[in-house]
Design a protein around this motif. Structure first.
Motif, short mmCIF file in Angstrom:
data_model
loop_
_atom_site.label_atom_id
_atom_site.label_comp_id
_atom_site.label_asym_id
_atom_site.label_seq_id
_atom_site.Cartn_x
_atom_site.Cartn_y
_atom_site.Cartn_z
N LEU A 26 171.12 8.30 17.27
CA LEU A 26 169.84 8.71 16.71
C LEU A 26 168.95 9.24 17.83
O LEU A 26 168.76 8.58 18.85
N ARG A 27 168.44 10.44 17.65
CA ARG A 27 167.49 11.03 18.58
C ARG A 27 166.20 11.31 17.82
O ARG A 27 166.20 12.06 16.84
N LEU A 28 165.13 10.67 18.26
CA LEU A 28 163.82 10.89 17.65
C LEU A 28 163.04 11.89 18.48
O LEU A 28 163.07 11.83 19.72
N PHE A 29 162.34 12.78 17.81
CA PHE A 29 161.55 13.81 18.47
C PHE A 29 160.08 13.58 18.14
O PHE A 29 159.66 13.75 16.99
N ALA A 30 159.32 13.18 19.16
CA ALA A 30 157.91 12.87 18.97
C ALA A 30 157.16 14.08 18.40
O ALA A 30 157.28 15.20 18.91
N ASP A 31 156.44 13.82 17.31
CA ASP A 31 155.56 14.79 16.66
C ASP A 31 156.27 15.96 15.98
O ASP A 31 155.60 16.86 15.48
N ALA A 32 157.60 15.97 15.93
CA ALA A 32 158.31 17.06 15.24
C ALA A 32 158.26 16.82 13.75
O ALA A 32 158.36 15.69 13.29
N ASN A 33 158.11 17.92 12.99
CA ASN A 33 158.09 17.80 11.53
C ASN A 33 159.51 17.93 10.98
O ASN A 33 160.48 18.05 11.73
N HIS A 34 159.64 17.94 9.67
CA HIS A 34 160.95 17.95 9.02
C HIS A 34 161.78 19.18 9.41
O HIS A 34 162.98 19.09 9.61
N SER A 35 161.12 20.32 9.53
CA SER A 35 161.82 21.58 9.79
C SER A 35 161.81 22.01 11.25
O SER A 35 162.30 23.09 11.58
N PHE A 36 161.23 21.17 12.13
CA PHE A 36 161.15 21.50 13.55
C PHE A 36 160.56 22.91 13.73
O PHE A 36 161.10 23.73 14.47
N THR A 37 159.46 23.20 13.04
CA THR A 37 158.89 24.54 13.06
C THR A 37 158.19 24.89 14.37
O THR A 37 158.06 26.06 14.71
N ASP A 38 157.75 23.89 15.11
CA ASP A 38 157.14 24.15 16.41
C ASP A 38 158.22 24.62 17.39
O ASP A 38 159.29 24.01 17.49
N ARG A 39 157.96 25.70 18.10
CA ARG A 39 158.96 26.29 19.00
C ARG A 39 159.44 25.30 20.06
O ARG A 39 160.62 25.25 20.38
N THR A 40 158.55 24.50 20.59
CA THR A 40 158.93 23.52 21.61
C THR A 40 159.86 22.47 21.01
O THR A 40 160.88 22.12 21.62
N HIS A 41 159.54 21.98 19.83
CA HIS A 41 160.40 21.00 19.17
C HIS A 41 161.76 21.61 18.84
O HIS A 41 162.80 20.97 19.04
N ALA A 42 161.75 22.84 18.35
CA ALA A 42 163.01 23.51 18.01
C ALA A 42 163.88 23.69 19.25
O ALA A 42 165.10 23.48 19.21
N SER A 43 163.27 24.07 20.37
CA SER A 43 164.03 24.24 21.62
C SER A 43 164.62 22.92 22.08
O SER A 43 165.79 22.87 22.49
N ARG A 44 163.84 21.84 21.99
CA ARG A 44 164.35 20.52 22.39
C ARG A 44 165.49 20.08 21.47
O ARG A 44 166.47 19.49 21.92
#
Length: 110
Positions: free
Chosen positions: A55-73
């Protein structure tokens, strides 16, 4: 994600579904802590239910990872995890990235 899809998924017995995953199957579950569709607590329930789940949790990422930084991570995590869980050739050398891994790393993918 449609309402019909959510209703279909919510009717599944997830514990039973988890039991159907063979113990040799490696699973990577990536989940945003700000997911507005599926609570992060639901992702945590899979830990232990699927034997070889990471399990990898991504702080502050939404369901679709729409933020470019979250998507890149997310992409980096998937590529790193996949590479780490891919058997190395008999020579011991690291496997060359596949075409799909290269496409994930390109700027066009994000």
């Amino acid at each position: 994600v449609t309402r019909a899809h959510l209703e279909e998924v919510s009717s599944l017995d997830m514990r039973r579904q988890c039991c159907l995953v063979p113990p040799t199957t490696r699973v990577l579950l990536c989940h945003g802590t700000s997911d507005e569709v599926i609570p992060v607590e639901d992702a945590a329930k899979f830990v232990g239910a699927v034997r070889s789940l990471t399990l990898r949790l991504f702080a502050d990422a939404n369901h679709s990872f729409t933020d470019r930084t979250h998507a890149s991570r997310l992409i980096e995590t998937v590529v790193e995890w996949t590479t780490a869980h891919t058997a190395a050739p008999a020579s011991g050398a690291a496997p060359a990235p596949t075409a799909w891994q290269e496409s994930l790393l390109s700027d066009e993918a994000v």
